[in-house]
Motif scaffolding. Structure first.
Motif, PDB file in Angstrom:
ATOM      1  N   PRO A   1       0.799  -1.231   0.000  1.00 41.91           N
ATOM      2  CA  PRO A   1       0.000   0.000   0.000  1.00 41.91           C
ATOM      3  C   PRO A   1       0.832   1.283   0.000  1.00 41.91           C
ATOM      4  CG  PRO A   1      -0.855  -1.555   1.609  1.00 41.91           C
ATOM      5  CD  PRO A   1       0.428  -2.126   1.092  1.00 41.91           C
ATOM      6  N   ARG A   2       1.994   1.279   0.648  1.00 38.90           N
ATOM      7  CA  ARG A   2       2.839   2.485   0.644  1.00 38.90           C
ATOM      8  C   ARG A   2       3.321   2.806  -0.762  1.00 38.90           C
ATOM      9  NH1 ARG A   2       7.517   1.208   4.592  1.00 38.90           N
ATOM     10  NH2 ARG A   2       7.463  -0.581   3.226  1.00 38.90           N
ATOM     11  N   VAL A   3       3.736   1.779  -1.498  1.00 35.57           N
ATOM     12  CA  VAL A   3       4.189   1.988  -2.873  1.00 35.57           C
ATOM     13  C   VAL A   3       3.030   2.498  -3.705  1.00 35.57           C
ATOM     14  CG1 VAL A   3       5.125   0.876  -4.928  1.00 35.57           C
ATOM     15  CG2 VAL A   3       5.962   0.208  -2.675  1.00 35.57           C
ATOM     16  N   GLU A   4       1.878   1.869  -3.550  1.00 35.32           N
ATOM     17  CA  GLU A   4       0.704   2.278  -4.320  1.00 35.32           C
ATOM     18  C   GLU A   4       0.316   3.723  -4.016  1.00 35.32           C
ATOM     19  OE1 GLU A   4      -3.774   0.728  -5.379  1.00 35.32           O
ATOM     20  OE2 GLU A   4      -2.398  -0.597  -4.323  1.00 35.32           O
ATOM     21  N   THR A   5       0.333   4.111  -2.749  1.00 31.61           N
ATOM     22  CA  THR A   5      -0.001   5.490  -2.371  1.00 31.61           C
ATOM     23  C   THR A   5       0.986   6.470  -2.982  1.00 31.61           C
ATOM     24  OG1 THR A   5      -1.016   4.785  -0.307  1.00 31.61           O
ATOM     25  CG2 THR A   5      -0.290   7.069  -0.417  1.00 31.61           C
ATOM     26  N   PHE A   6       2.268   6.168  -2.871  1.00 36.13           N
ATOM     27  CA  PHE A   6       3.304   7.049  -3.412  1.00 36.13           C
ATOM     28  C   PHE A   6       3.167   7.172  -4.925  1.00 36.13           C
ATOM     29  CE2 PHE A   6       7.492   7.981  -5.103  1.00 36.13           C
ATOM     30  CZ  PHE A   6       7.874   9.065  -4.339  1.00 36.13           C
ATOM     31  N   ILE A   7       3.041   6.055  -5.607  1.00 43.26           N
ATOM     32  CA  ILE A   7       2.972   6.079  -7.069  1.00 43.26           C
ATOM     33  C   ILE A   7       1.674   6.722  -7.533  1.00 43.26           C
ATOM     34  CG2 ILE A   7       2.872   4.633  -9.149  1.00 43.26           C
ATOM     35  CD1 ILE A   7       5.677   5.045  -7.921  1.00 43.26           C
ATOM     36  N   THR A   8       0.580   6.491  -6.827  1.00 44.38           N
ATOM     37  CA  THR A   8      -0.679   7.139  -7.190  1.00 44.38           C
ATOM     38  C   THR A   8      -0.520   8.656  -7.129  1.00 44.38           C
ATOM     39  OG1 THR A   8      -1.981   5.258  -6.442  1.00 44.38           O
ATOM     40  CG2 THR A   8      -3.129   7.363  -6.600  1.00 44.38           C
ATOM     41  N   THR A   9       0.131   9.138  -6.081  1.00 41.03           N
ATOM     42  CA  THR A   9       0.370  10.579  -5.958  1.00 41.03           C
ATOM     43  C   THR A   9       1.293  11.066  -7.071  1.00 41.03           C
ATOM     44  OG1 THR A   9       0.066  10.478  -3.576  1.00 41.03           O
ATOM     45  CG2 THR A   9       1.242  12.397  -4.435  1.00 41.03           C
ATOM     46  N   MET A  10       2.389  10.361  -7.306  1.00 38.17           N
ATOM     47  CA  MET A  10       3.318  10.737  -8.374  1.00 38.17           C
ATOM     48  C   MET A  10       2.630  10.694  -9.731  1.00 38.17           C
ATOM     49  SD  MET A  10       6.251  11.538  -7.107  1.00 38.17           S
ATOM     50  CE  MET A  10       7.321  11.409  -8.525  1.00 38.17           C
ATOM     51  N   HIS A  11       1.815   9.671  -9.945  1.00 38.11           N
ATOM     52  CA  HIS A  11       1.085   9.525 -11.202  1.00 38.11           C
ATOM     53  C   HIS A  11       0.158  10.715 -11.399  1.00 38.11           C
ATOM     54  CE1 HIS A  11      -1.970   7.863 -13.979  1.00 38.11           C
ATOM     55  NE2 HIS A  11      -0.920   7.265 -14.509  1.00 38.11           N
ATOM     56  N   ALA A  12      -0.578  11.082 -10.358  1.00 40.53           N
ATOM     57  CA  ALA A  12      -1.499  12.214 -10.452  1.00 40.53           C
ATOM     58  C   ALA A  12      -0.753  13.521 -10.727  1.00 40.53           C
ATOM     59  CB  ALA A  12      -2.317  12.336  -9.170  1.00 40.53           C
ATOM     60  N   LEU A  13       0.412  13.676 -10.114  1.00 39.45           N
ATOM     61  CA  LEU A  13       1.162  14.916 -10.279  1.00 39.45           C
ATOM     62  C   LEU A  13       1.917  15.009 -11.602  1.00 39.45           C
ATOM     63  CD1 LEU A  13       2.651  15.245  -6.683  1.00 39.45           C
ATOM     64  CD2 LEU A  13       0.838  16.640  -7.699  1.00 39.45           C
ATOM     65  N   PHE A  14       2.455  13.884 -12.076  1.00 39.72           N
ATOM     66  CA  PHE A  14       3.356  13.933 -13.196  1.00 39.72           C
ATOM     67  C   PHE A  14       2.970  13.099 -14.415  1.00 39.72           C
ATOM     68  CE2 PHE A  14       5.968  14.875  -9.452  1.00 39.72           C
ATOM     69  CZ  PHE A  14       6.443  16.128  -9.809  1.00 39.72           C
TER      70      PHE A  14
END
Length: 109
Positions: free
Chosen positions: A88-101
Motif C-alpha cells: 500500500p505504501r508503494v501504491e499510495t506514493f505512485i498514485t500521488t506521483m502519477h497524479a502529479l506527473f
C-alpha cells in the motif's frame, strides 16, 4: 547539547535510509514509468513492453530492480508473467506521483 536525539528524531533517522533507497529506485525514468503503468493494476510483461516502448532486455532489468527492492511482485500464468505494485505504501506514493506527473495535463487535482 545532549549526544542523544529526541525519540521522534531518532525514529525518523532510523527510517530515512529506507525512504532514501525507495526514492533512489524510483529515480530511474524507466522504473518510474513501469511503476506508473502499474498504478492502474496488474499488467503482463508484454503489455508493459508495448505500452512503455522499453525493449525486453531493458524492461527485464528494470523489473528485476523493482522486484528486488520489494516495490513490485510478479506472478506467472502459463508462459506470461504479470506484475503489480507490492504494498500500500508503494501504491499510495505512485498514485500521488502519477497524479502529479503522469496524468494528462488538466487532470491533476
Amino acid at each position: 547539547m545532549p549526544d542523544t536525539l529526541p525519540s521522534e528524531a531518532a525514529d525518523m533517522k532510523a527510517r530515512v535510509g529506507e525512504a532514501s533507497a525507495f526514492l533512489k529506485k524510483l529515480a530511474n525514468p524507466d522504473r518510474l514509468m513501469v511503476a506508473c503503468a502499474l498504478v492502474e493494476g496488474e499488467r503482463a510483461v508484454r503489455e508493459l513492453e508495448d505500452l512503455l516502448g522499453i525493449r525486453q532486455p531493458g524492461l527485464s532489468q528494470q523489473l528485476g530492480e523493482l522486484r528486488e527492492a520489494g516495490l513490485i511482485v510478479g506472478r506467472k500464468e502459463g508462459k506470461q508473467v504479470f506484475y503489480r505494485l507490492a504494498d500500500p505504501r508503494v501504491e499510495t506514493f505512485i498514485t500521488t506521483m502519477h497524479a502529479l506527473f503522469c496524468a494528462p495535463r488538466g487532470e491533476t487535482p
